[in-house]
Each structure stands twice: as C-alpha cells, then as structure tokens.
Design a protein around this motif. Structure first.
Motif, PDB file in Angstrom:
ATOM      1  N   MET A   1       1.168  -1.158  -0.136  1.00  0.00           N
ATOM      2  CA  MET A   1       0.197  -0.249   0.159  1.00  0.00           C
ATOM      3  C   MET A   1       0.982   1.169   0.167  1.00  0.00           C
ATOM      4  O   MET A   1       0.559   2.121  -0.610  1.00  0.00           O
ATOM      5  CB  MET A   1      -1.139  -0.110   1.355  1.00  0.00           C
ATOM      6  CG  MET A   1      -2.081   1.686   1.233  1.00  0.00           C
ATOM      7  SD  MET A   1      -3.128   1.531  -0.009  1.00  0.00           S
ATOM      8  CE  MET A   1      -4.035  -0.134   0.084  1.00  0.00           C
ATOM      9  N   THR A   2       1.899   1.041   0.672  1.00  0.00           N
ATOM     10  CA  THR A   2       2.657   2.399   0.831  1.00  0.00           C
ATOM     11  C   THR A   2       3.266   2.906  -0.532  1.00  0.00           C
ATOM     12  O   THR A   2       3.762   4.182  -0.968  1.00  0.00           O
ATOM     13  CB  THR A   2       4.151   1.984   1.412  1.00  0.00           C
ATOM     14  OG1 THR A   2       3.781   1.683   3.345  1.00  0.00           O
ATOM     15  CG2 THR A   2       5.216   3.118   1.898  1.00  0.00           C
ATOM     16  N   LEU A   3       3.652   1.942  -1.390  1.00  0.00           N
ATOM     17  CA  LEU A   3       4.149   2.159  -2.248  1.00  0.00           C
ATOM     18  C   LEU A   3       2.967   2.464  -3.509  1.00  0.00           C
ATOM     19  O   LEU A   3       3.534   3.822  -4.869  1.00  0.00           O
ATOM     20  CB  LEU A   3       4.864   0.625  -3.145  1.00  0.00           C
ATOM     21  CG  LEU A   3       5.305   0.839  -4.625  1.00  0.00           C
ATOM     22  CD1 LEU A   3       5.926   2.099  -4.986  1.00  0.00           C
ATOM     23  CD2 LEU A   3       5.597  -0.709  -5.303  1.00  0.00           C
ATOM     24  N   VAL A   4       1.489   1.815  -3.650  1.00  0.00           N
ATOM     25  CA  VAL A   4       0.794   2.375  -4.150  1.00  0.00           C
ATOM     26  C   VAL A   4       0.383   4.095  -4.093  1.00  0.00           C
ATOM     27  O   VAL A   4       0.755   4.702  -5.013  1.00  0.00           O
ATOM     28  CB  VAL A   4      -0.266   1.376  -4.916  1.00  0.00           C
ATOM     29  CG1 VAL A   4      -2.238   2.202  -4.716  1.00  0.00           C
ATOM     30  CG2 VAL A   4       0.273   0.196  -4.632  1.00  0.00           C
ATOM     31  N   LEU A   5       0.672   4.291  -2.699  1.00  0.00           N
ATOM     32  CA  LEU A   5      -0.034   5.342  -2.393  1.00  0.00           C
ATOM     33  C   LEU A   5       1.039   6.893  -2.914  1.00  0.00           C
ATOM     34  O   LEU A   5       1.391   7.902  -3.295  1.00  0.00           O
ATOM     35  CB  LEU A   5       0.322   5.625  -0.512  1.00  0.00           C
ATOM     36  CG  LEU A   5       0.141   7.480  -0.582  1.00  0.00           C
ATOM     37  CD1 LEU A   5      -1.654   8.036  -1.096  1.00  0.00           C
ATOM     38  CD2 LEU A   5      -0.176   7.180   1.643  1.00  0.00           C
ATOM     39  N   ALA A   6       2.624   6.057  -2.828  1.00  0.00           N
ATOM     40  CA  ALA A   6       3.773   6.908  -3.371  1.00  0.00           C
ATOM     41  C   ALA A   6       3.128   7.075  -4.981  1.00  0.00           C
ATOM     42  O   ALA A   6       3.346   8.330  -5.397  1.00  0.00           O
ATOM     43  CB  ALA A   6       4.715   5.842  -3.247  1.00  0.00           C
ATOM     44  N   LEU A   7       3.499   6.343  -5.344  1.00  0.00           N
ATOM     45  CA  LEU A   7       3.357   6.409  -7.680  1.00  0.00           C
ATOM     46  C   LEU A   7       2.124   7.028  -7.261  1.00  0.00           C
ATOM     47  O   LEU A   7       2.066   7.731  -8.410  1.00  0.00           O
ATOM     48  CB  LEU A   7       2.985   4.814  -7.690  1.00  0.00           C
ATOM     49  CG  LEU A   7       3.902   4.049  -7.708  1.00  0.00           C
ATOM     50  CD1 LEU A   7       3.831   2.310  -8.005  1.00  0.00           C
ATOM     51  CD2 LEU A   7       4.964   4.572  -8.789  1.00  0.00           C
ATOM     52  N   LEU A   8       0.679   7.696  -6.716  1.00  0.00           N
ATOM     53  CA  LEU A   8      -0.266   8.230  -6.354  1.00  0.00           C
ATOM     54  C   LEU A   8      -0.202   9.703  -6.960  1.00  0.00           C
ATOM     55  O   LEU A   8      -0.124  10.366  -7.036  1.00  0.00           O
ATOM     56  CB  LEU A   8      -1.642   7.271  -5.916  1.00  0.00           C
ATOM     57  CG  LEU A   8      -2.438   6.206  -6.781  1.00  0.00           C
ATOM     58  CD1 LEU A   8      -3.629   6.520  -5.779  1.00  0.00           C
ATOM     59  CD2 LEU A   8      -2.545   6.024  -8.497  1.00  0.00           C
ATOM     60  N   LEU A   9       0.286   9.990  -5.598  1.00  0.00           N
ATOM     61  CA  LEU A   9       0.990  11.218  -4.407  1.00  0.00           C
ATOM     62  C   LEU A   9       1.684  11.588  -6.017  1.00  0.00           C
ATOM     63  O   LEU A   9       1.859  12.742  -6.695  1.00  0.00           O
ATOM     64  CB  LEU A   9       1.922  10.933  -2.894  1.00  0.00           C
ATOM     65  CG  LEU A   9       0.406  10.355  -2.418  1.00  0.00           C
ATOM     66  CD1 LEU A   9       1.726  10.950  -1.107  1.00  0.00           C
ATOM     67  CD2 LEU A   9       0.017  11.611  -2.167  1.00  0.00           C
ATOM     68  N   ASP A  10       2.873  10.734  -6.754  1.00  0.00           N
ATOM     69  CA  ASP A  10       4.056  11.614  -7.420  1.00  0.00           C
ATOM     70  C   ASP A  10       3.407  12.012  -8.613  1.00  0.00           C
ATOM     71  O   ASP A  10       3.022  12.846  -8.899  1.00  0.00           O
ATOM     72  CB  ASP A  10       4.789  10.765  -7.939  1.00  0.00           C
ATOM     73  CG  ASP A  10       5.579  11.068  -8.573  1.00  0.00           C
ATOM     74  OD1 ASP A  10       6.400  12.123  -8.934  1.00  0.00           O
ATOM     75  OD2 ASP A  10       5.889   9.696 -10.066  1.00  0.00           O
ATOM     76  N   ALA A  11       2.720  11.401  -8.708  1.00  0.00           N
ATOM     77  CA  ALA A  11       1.290  11.427  -9.699  1.00  0.00           C
ATOM     78  C   ALA A  11       0.597  12.421 -10.447  1.00  0.00           C
ATOM     79  O   ALA A  11       0.349  13.092 -11.362  1.00  0.00           O
ATOM     80  CB  ALA A  11       1.095  10.364 -10.465  1.00  0.00           C
ATOM     81  N   ALA A  12       0.056  12.493  -9.057  1.00  0.00           N
ATOM     82  CA  ALA A  12      -1.057  13.268  -8.742  1.00  0.00           C
ATOM     83  C   ALA A  12      -0.122  14.987  -8.467  1.00  0.00           C
ATOM     84  O   ALA A  12      -0.807  16.406  -9.247  1.00  0.00           O
ATOM     85  CB  ALA A  12      -1.712  13.252  -7.481  1.00  0.00           C
ATOM     86  N   PHE A  13       0.829  15.458  -7.701  1.00  0.00           N
ATOM     87  CA  PHE A  13       1.639  16.879  -7.845  1.00  0.00           C
ATOM     88  C   PHE A  13       2.804  16.783  -7.767  1.00  0.00           C
ATOM     89  O   PHE A  13       3.008  17.876  -8.515  1.00  0.00           O
ATOM     90  CB  PHE A  13       1.608  16.406  -5.958  1.00  0.00           C
ATOM     91  CG  PHE A  13       0.403  16.457  -5.165  1.00  0.00           C
ATOM     92  CD1 PHE A  13      -0.615  17.899  -5.591  1.00  0.00           C
ATOM     93  CD2 PHE A  13      -0.439  15.044  -4.359  1.00  0.00           C
ATOM     94  CE1 PHE A  13      -2.256  17.860  -4.701  1.00  0.00           C
ATOM     95  CE2 PHE A  13      -1.045  15.162  -3.233  1.00  0.00           C
ATOM     96  CZ  PHE A  13      -2.256  16.021  -3.605  1.00  0.00           C
TER      97      PHE A  13
END
Length: 299
Positions: A1-13
C-alpha cells in the motif's frame, strides 16, 4: 500500500514549485553534499580511494536515513518515496518539448536543452525529437522504475540509497580528467544498481501496449549503446514508437557518430512522436501501478 500511495502522490502532484521554492528538495540536498565533497576532496593523491569512501558514505547514509524515516509510519514513508519518484515531472518535461516544437524549432531547442546534455544550438526538429524520447526512455528506467525496484527490495532505505548513488553518478560519474578517478566508484555502483531496472523497463514498455517484446531486437540494439544500461529502455521505446534513436549528435562542439538504435525506424520524426512518447511513459506507469496494487493485495 505504501508504494501504491507513493506512485499516486507523485503522479498527482509531481514537484510543485510552491513547495520546492521554499524548502530544499532532498535530491538537491544530496547534490549539495556531493558538490562539497567534490570541491573538498577531489584533488591531490588517492582520488579513486577518496571517491570510493564518498560512495560508501552515500550508500550507508541513504540506508540509515531510510531506516530512521521509516520509523514515522507508512504514510510518511509514502510521502518521502513520492518525493523521490519522478514520473509526473518526467512526463511533463517530455510533453513540454512537444508543445515547444509546435511553436518553433528554436523553442524546441530551448525546451530540450533542459533535459539533455548534448549540444542543442544547431538541432533540427528530428534531433530534438530524438533527444526528448531518449531522455524520456532513460529516465523512465532510472528515475521511476529503478527507485520502485529498490523500494520493493529494501524499502525506503533502498530507495534513498539508490537515489544518493544515482545523483552522485549524474554529478561526478564522468570519464573526464577531473572525475575519471574520483567518480569511478559512483559510476560503477550506479551501473550495478541500474542493471536489473534497465532490463525490466525494456519489458515494461512493450507490455504496457499489450504485446510481447521483441527481445532479440531489443538486446541487439541495446548493445549498440555506449551505456551498459540506457540502451535497453531506449531500444524498447524506439521499437514501440518505430522511431530511430541515438545516431549522430554533438557534445562540446564535437560531432560524434553514434550508432542508430532501431535504425529501421523513422529517422525524421516530428513532435507527434514526442507526444506518443509521453503517452507511453504514462502507459508504463499505469502497468507499474497495477503491479504494485497486485503486490499490495497479495501481501
């Protein structure tokens, strides 16, 4: 879950200017430390030994920093990991070249000069396009997939250690009189750390299109490249876009006749190929995210 959140945060911001104009980016801080060490120790005798010590300090420092940060919980870990990923900024920089080329070749030269190290003053449109695509492919490997790979292997300590070594390679890992010895260890370790991610990126790109890679052709073209790793994602991207990459280009006013990668592809691509490259970067990211989700569900 940590990696999934990191990927999404980077893509969003991505890398918001409002934040990094006020706070020092971790990669910038690492770079300043390397720059200080270069000025302080890269002279006199035993330059190679000094470079080895610096590289070991960066490796151990990254591992230790990651262990400390990880104690603050998985959300903080995900935020730090997102900061050290570069998918959004990479795709944006590549797309910027296409937008600039729509205006003029001169604007395209200015835009591509921000992401390549070669001479850009005399570039025509096909050369600008090749430069943007090559940068996109190479950085998909070492700025997106490699950090993810080392996060999966060693968690945040692995990602931070990789980022420190990769930054050192980009600053001192050159075969110049000044850095041939001092940057030797950083360059060799960076080659080692990128060996698997580079080849995995050559799988990721065609798989994101829903097709199997032509591995013999990719391997053949990758070996034409001057880098032991960069040729793999470039060969896969060239094949996916059917564009010939590499070829002649100038460095420091000297023209160099590099071999073509996927030489049967289009040697006169237009800005539309850069748009397709940016889309390919997001396709590859999407597949990477899907694989991260599967891993999260299985663990």
């Amino acid at each position: 879950m940590t990696l999934v959140l990191a990927l999404l945060l980077d893509a969003a911001f991505g890398e918001p200017d409002w934040l990094w104009s006020r706070v020092t980016h971790p990669a910038v801080a690492i770079g300043r430390g390397i720059g200080w060490a270069d000025r302080r120790f890269n002279h006199g005798s035993f330059r190679k030994a000094k470079g080895v010590i610096l590289t070991l300090c960066l490796l151990l420092g990254g591992l230790l920093a990651g262990l400390v940060i990880a104690q603050f919980g998985w959300v903080v870990e995900a935020v730090v990991a997102a900061i050290l990923l570069a998918q959004r900024s990479l795709a944006d920089h590549v797309s910027d070249v296409a937008r600039a080329l729509r205006l003029s070749v001169a604007a395209g030269r200015v835009s591509v000069s921000r992401i390549v190290g070669r001479d850009t003053a005399q570039m025509d449109e096909p050369a600008i396009v090749r430069g943007a695509i090559e940068s996109g492919a190479e950085n998909l490997s070492d700025a997106v997939l490699a950090p993810v790979f080392w996060f999966l292997i060693l968690g945040l300590p692995g990602l931070l250690a990789y980022k420190a070594i990769n930054t050192a390679d980009s600053m001192i890992g050159y075969l110049t009189p000044r850095h041939r010895d001092f940057g030797w260890a950083a360059a060799r370790l960076d080659d080692l750390l990128n060996w698997a991610p580079a080849r995995l990126s050559a799988l990721l790109i065609p798989l994101s299109l829903g097709r199997l890679p032509d591995w013999p052709a990719i391997a053949r073209d990758a070996r034409l490249h001057r880098s032991p790793n960069a040729g793999w994602p470039e060969a896969a991207m060239a094949q996916a876009l059917d564009v010939a990459l590499s070829g002649p280009r100038a460095y420091d006013g000297e023209m160099r006749d590099f071999a073509w990668v996927h030489g049967s592809g289009d040697r006169f691509p237009t800005f539309e190929a850069v748009d397709r490259c940016a889309a390919m970067l997001w396709r590859s990211w999407g597949l990477l995210l899907a694989l991260a989700c599967v891993k999260a569900l299985l663990t």
